[in-house]
Design a protein around this motif. Structure first.
Motif, short mmCIF file in Angstrom:
data_model
loop_
_atom_site.label_atom_id
_atom_site.label_comp_id
_atom_site.label_asym_id
_atom_site.label_seq_id
_atom_site.Cartn_x
_atom_site.Cartn_y
_atom_site.Cartn_z
N SER A 10 0.83 -1.20 0.00
CA SER A 10 0.00 0.00 0.00
C SER A 10 0.87 1.25 0.00
N GLU A 11 2.15 1.09 0.32
CA GLU A 11 3.00 2.27 0.41
C GLU A 11 3.95 2.45 -0.77
N THR A 12 3.90 1.58 -1.77
CA THR A 12 4.83 1.81 -2.88
C THR A 12 4.46 3.11 -3.59
N ILE A 13 5.49 3.76 -4.04
CA ILE A 13 5.28 5.04 -4.71
C ILE A 13 4.47 4.86 -6.00
N PHE A 14 4.58 3.68 -6.61
CA PHE A 14 3.86 3.46 -7.87
C PHE A 14 2.35 3.35 -7.63
N LEU A 15 1.96 2.82 -6.48
CA LEU A 15 0.54 2.77 -6.15
C LEU A 15 0.00 4.19 -5.98
N HIS A 46 13.37 7.39 -21.25
CA HIS A 46 13.31 6.24 -20.32
C HIS A 46 11.90 6.19 -19.71
N THR A 47 11.20 5.10 -20.00
CA THR A 47 9.78 4.97 -19.63
C THR A 47 9.57 3.73 -18.76
N LEU A 48 8.63 3.83 -17.82
CA LEU A 48 8.26 2.69 -16.97
C LEU A 48 6.85 2.25 -17.33
N ILE A 49 6.65 0.94 -17.43
CA ILE A 49 5.32 0.38 -17.69
C ILE A 49 4.98 -0.49 -16.49
N ILE A 50 3.83 -0.20 -15.86
CA ILE A 50 3.45 -0.94 -14.65
C ILE A 50 2.03 -1.49 -14.76
N PRO A 51 1.79 -2.64 -14.11
CA PRO A 51 0.40 -3.10 -14.01
C PRO A 51 -0.28 -2.32 -12.89
N LYS A 52 -1.58 -2.15 -12.98
CA LYS A 52 -2.28 -1.51 -11.86
C LYS A 52 -2.43 -2.49 -10.69
N GLU A 53 -2.35 -3.77 -11.00
CA GLU A 53 -2.40 -4.79 -9.93
C GLU A 53 -1.14 -4.65 -9.07
N PRO A 54 -1.30 -4.62 -7.74
CA PRO A 54 -0.13 -4.40 -6.88
C PRO A 54 0.66 -5.68 -6.58
N ALA A 55 1.42 -6.17 -7.56
CA ALA A 55 2.30 -7.32 -7.33
C ALA A 55 3.72 -6.80 -7.20
N ASN A 95 13.74 -7.91 -10.35
CA ASN A 95 12.92 -8.59 -9.34
C ASN A 95 13.76 -8.89 -8.11
N GLY A 96 13.49 -8.18 -7.02
CA GLY A 96 14.22 -8.42 -5.77
C GLY A 96 15.40 -7.48 -5.63
N SER A 97 15.79 -7.24 -4.37
CA SER A 97 16.84 -6.24 -4.13
C SER A 97 18.20 -6.67 -4.69
N LEU A 98 18.47 -7.99 -4.70
CA LEU A 98 19.75 -8.45 -5.28
C LEU A 98 19.80 -8.14 -6.77
N ALA A 99 18.61 -8.10 -7.37
CA ALA A 99 18.51 -7.80 -8.81
C ALA A 99 18.27 -6.31 -9.05
N HIS A 100 18.59 -5.49 -8.03
CA HIS A 100 18.52 -4.03 -8.14
C HIS A 100 17.10 -3.48 -8.21
N GLN A 101 16.11 -4.24 -7.71
CA GLN A 101 14.77 -3.67 -7.65
C GLN A 101 14.69 -2.73 -6.45
N ALA A 102 14.25 -1.51 -6.70
CA ALA A 102 14.13 -0.51 -5.63
C ALA A 102 12.67 -0.24 -5.28
N VAL A 103 11.78 -0.36 -6.26
CA VAL A 103 10.35 -0.13 -6.02
C VAL A 103 9.65 -1.47 -6.16
N PHE A 104 9.00 -1.92 -5.07
CA PHE A 104 8.44 -3.27 -5.06
C PHE A 104 7.01 -3.31 -5.58
N HIS A 105 6.91 -2.85 -6.78
CA HIS A 105 5.70 -2.96 -7.60
C HIS A 105 6.23 -3.25 -9.00
N VAL A 106 5.76 -4.35 -9.61
CA VAL A 106 6.29 -4.78 -10.91
C VAL A 106 6.39 -3.61 -11.89
N HIS A 107 7.52 -3.51 -12.56
CA HIS A 107 7.65 -2.48 -13.60
C HIS A 107 8.66 -2.93 -14.66
#
Ligand code: AMP
Length: 146
Positions: A10-15, A46-55, A95-107
């Protein structure tokens, strides 16, 4: 499910961008997908594409949202290429912090590349696939996917 999961989601910036609480430079929207410019671009366009579903990660995303992204991703890539003037681009999905994911909403990142280095820089430390190990891994993956 871990109660922290919902709080985190509920707190991801993308939501907050999806709900309109935080502004973005929107480039595309439909009922399942939103695309907007990355606030820290690796190159112009540089563009981000995200699902509205919060995964949080791709493996957690529903087939419906995955299909919705798949339907528009090539079109958005063509638009980014046309508008940025780049001949080449990378599609990156962490996907995941080891893989350099910083925002935990799929993008998905679409990152134009330009002569001279603007774009995604990466090290590709390739190894050599051992035939026996490859056969074993492929067999286990086929089994997992059955
Ligand atoms: P990743 O490392 O794959 O999780 O990438 C997250 C991306 O989100 C980074 O490239 C950030 O620049 C981008 N980002 C973070 N906050 C915002 C925002 N408010 N608007 C647009 N992009 C953002």
């Amino acid at each position: 499910m871990d109660p922290w999961y919902n709080i985190l989601m509920s707190e991801t910036i993308f939501l907050k961008i999806i709900s309109g609480e935080i502004p973005c430079h929107k480039v595309y929207e439909d009922e399942s997908v939103l695309a907007f410019l990355d606030i820290g671009p690796l190159s112009p366009g540089h563009t981000l594409i995200i699902p509205k579903e919060p995964a949080a990660t791709l493996g957690e995303l529903s087939d419906e949202s995955s299909a919705a992204i798949g339907r528009v991703l090539p079109r958005i890539c063509r638009a980014v290429k046309a508008v940025s003037g780049a001949s080449d681009y990378n599609v990156l999905q962490n996907n995941g912090s080891l893989a350099h994911q910083a925002v935990f909403h799929v993008h998905f990142h679409v990152i134009p590349c330009f002569e001279g280095g603007e774009g995604l820089q990466m090290k590709w430390n390739s190894g050599t696939l051992d035939p026996a190990r490859g056969a074993d891994i492929a067999e286990r993956l086929r089994e997992e996917l059955r």
